[in-house]
Design an enzyme around this catalytic site. Sequence first.
Site, PDB file in Angstrom:
ATOM      1  N   ASP A   1       7.048  -0.313   6.010  1.00 55.42           N
ATOM      2  CA  ASP A   1       6.814  -0.267   7.451  1.00 55.42           C
ATOM      3  C   ASP A   1       7.495  -1.405   8.196  1.00 55.42           C
ATOM      4  O   ASP A   1       7.718  -1.300   9.402  1.00 55.42           O
ATOM      5  CB  ASP A   1       5.314  -0.306   7.745  1.00 55.42           C
ATOM      6  CG  ASP A   1       4.646   1.052   7.584  1.00 55.42           C
ATOM      7  OD1 ASP A   1       5.369   2.053   7.414  1.00 55.42           O
ATOM      8  OD2 ASP A   1       3.409   1.111   7.633  1.00 55.42           O
TER       9      ASP A   1
ATOM     10  N   ARG B   1      -6.213   5.149  -1.309  1.00 54.32           N
ATOM     11  CA  ARG B   1      -5.302   4.004  -1.237  1.00 54.32           C
ATOM     12  C   ARG B   1      -5.777   2.835  -2.097  1.00 54.32           C
ATOM     13  O   ARG B   1      -4.964   2.139  -2.703  1.00 54.32           O
ATOM     14  CB  ARG B   1      -5.155   3.551   0.218  1.00 54.32           C
ATOM     15  CG  ARG B   1      -4.283   4.456   1.065  1.00 54.32           C
ATOM     16  CD  ARG B   1      -4.207   3.980   2.510  1.00 54.32           C
ATOM     17  NE  ARG B   1      -3.311   4.811   3.285  1.00 54.32           N
ATOM     18  CZ  ARG B   1      -2.012   4.579   3.433  1.00 54.32           C
ATOM     19  NH1 ARG B   1      -1.476   3.523   2.863  1.00 54.32           N
ATOM     20  NH2 ARG B   1      -1.257   5.386   4.143  1.00 54.32           N
TER      21      ARG B   1
ATOM     22  N   GLU C   1      -0.033 -13.148   1.357  1.00 53.29           N
ATOM     23  CA  GLU C   1      -0.817 -12.155   2.094  1.00 53.29           C
ATOM     24  C   GLU C   1      -1.763 -12.857   3.068  1.00 53.29           C
ATOM     25  O   GLU C   1      -2.432 -13.825   2.716  1.00 53.29           O
ATOM     26  CB  GLU C   1      -1.615 -11.302   1.101  1.00 53.29           C
ATOM     27  CG  GLU C   1      -2.731 -10.459   1.687  1.00 53.29           C
ATOM     28  CD  GLU C   1      -2.268  -9.472   2.741  1.00 53.29           C
ATOM     29  OE1 GLU C   1      -3.046  -9.242   3.695  1.00 53.29           O
ATOM     30  OE2 GLU C   1      -1.152  -8.937   2.626  1.00 53.29           O
ATOM     31  N   GLN C   2      -1.831 -12.343   4.296  1.00 54.15           N
ATOM     32  CA  GLN C   2      -2.618 -13.005   5.332  1.00 54.15           C
ATOM     33  C   GLN C   2      -4.123 -12.876   5.134  1.00 54.15           C
ATOM     34  O   GLN C   2      -4.890 -13.754   5.527  1.00 54.15           O
ATOM     35  CB  GLN C   2      -2.227 -12.484   6.704  1.00 54.15           C
ATOM     36  CG  GLN C   2      -2.570 -11.033   6.961  1.00 54.15           C
ATOM     37  CD  GLN C   2      -2.197 -10.609   8.365  1.00 54.15           C
ATOM     38  OE1 GLN C   2      -2.012 -11.432   9.248  1.00 54.15           O
ATOM     39  NE2 GLN C   2      -2.057  -9.310   8.582  1.00 54.15           N
TER      40      GLN C   2
ATOM     41  N   TYR D   1      -7.762  16.717   1.838  1.00 51.85           N
ATOM     42  CA  TYR D   1      -7.477  16.934   0.417  1.00 51.85           C
ATOM     43  C   TYR D   1      -8.414  16.066  -0.415  1.00 51.85           C
ATOM     44  O   TYR D   1      -8.920  15.039   0.052  1.00 51.85           O
ATOM     45  CB  TYR D   1      -6.014  16.596   0.093  1.00 51.85           C
ATOM     46  CG  TYR D   1      -5.522  15.285   0.665  1.00 51.85           C
ATOM     47  CD1 TYR D   1      -5.797  14.066   0.048  1.00 51.85           C
ATOM     48  CD2 TYR D   1      -4.782  15.264   1.844  1.00 51.85           C
ATOM     49  CE1 TYR D   1      -5.347  12.875   0.584  1.00 51.85           C
ATOM     50  CE2 TYR D   1      -4.335  14.068   2.392  1.00 51.85           C
ATOM     51  CZ  TYR D   1      -4.616  12.882   1.751  1.00 51.85           C
ATOM     52  OH  TYR D   1      -4.183  11.700   2.292  1.00 51.85           O
TER      53      TYR D   1
ATOM     54  N   ALA E   1       3.516  -1.549  -0.076  1.00 51.80           N
ATOM     55  CA  ALA E   1       4.937  -1.884  -0.129  1.00 51.80           C
ATOM     56  C   ALA E   1       5.155  -3.202  -0.861  1.00 51.80           C
ATOM     57  O   ALA E   1       5.997  -3.298  -1.769  1.00 51.80           O
ATOM     58  CB  ALA E   1       5.517  -1.955   1.284  1.00 51.80           C
TER      59      ALA E   1
END
Length: 394
Positions: free
Chosen positions: A292, A109, A35-36, A214, A16
């Site tokens: 999210d 991903r 970013e953490q 898949y 995201a």
Amino acid sequence: MRSEDIRIAVVGAGIAGLTVAAALHEAGLCCDVFEQTRLLGEVGAGIQLAPNAARVLHRLGVGTRLRDKGVRPAALEMRRWDDNSLLRRTPLGDECEERYGAPYYTVHRADLHRGLLERLPERIVHLGRRCVAVREGVDEVELEFSDGSSVTADLVIGADGIHSRVRERLVRDEPRYSGQTIYRALIPAERAPFLLAEPRVVIWLGPGQHCVSYPVSGGTQVSLGATFPGSRWEIESWSAQGRRETLAHAYTGWNSEVQTLTAAPDTVSQWALHDRGTLSTWSTDRLTVVGDAAHPMLPFFAQGANQAIEDAVTLAACLRDVDVGGIAGALRQYEDLRKPRTGRVHEISRANTTALHLPDGEEQRQRDRALAAEGALAKQDWIYGYDAAAAVTG
């Protein structure tokens, strides 16, 4: 202040957050991403990218990586748990691309994450910056990080997931455990050849649980997601290393293809599946949320990441050409466009917790008859045919 001079801070560098950053960059807007984690890399297994997300990613320049690393499945099939009988087949492949102007991909991903990173200017992603506080003033928002540092911005975009610190500025709520956990794994493709002869997304539906698999990584690996019911989640972390033996045992009695898949992984992870309720408002005058952080969904409609990608492009399009005084209006437009659609997807995802897991019986047979009647690709027009950028201009 011109739109390109607006100071924008994005919290979170998952799919995201990076899509937001790429979409803002494409729209001529600058941002910094905080970013953490200290080592950037999207973990997890596979992800399904429907045409509503794929067309967006193509426009952002990620198409080459998707074509090289992704797989274009020929169909999405739903099958019965015990005898592998076909309940529904929705054609994808060329028919999908011709109808919607974009393909349906299955990808790892990490490949999508890398593709998005490649579209960003250097040095805009700042690692090891865990947001611990958000303070909104009249003219700016201050972010405080766990290392003691802070930044101010004209606009903060929360892309920090279901545990979002930015969301806390909008509502005080708690994640809701779905009653389902999921085992995830990546399997060498040669261990599941039945998914490669004709690349497909296959979902096996059974009492209380389901299994989906898949090909990804250009067809060299197979992604597996296998759910299992449980009234409690007793592990402290939301994710944990799973046991292969437990996974295989959970699918005892299922058909041979499912048993082959559940016995095939070398390692598995185990995740508790949570969502949250929908938000009554997504934004303040200088703060908003995407993905999210806005609408954490259960993965039972395979649209969570797709909706986050739509959010990103919609938000960037709303912010294009506005000055700092127009931020609040742009955020209201973004929210008005996104709330009805994501609310519908959220509702379907939650309802599928029951619908996909019916015990054998009359209600299950009614469901299966309904599935058989909905196999035509045209039934997916409302979801696959949506153009997030065009929705902004009407």
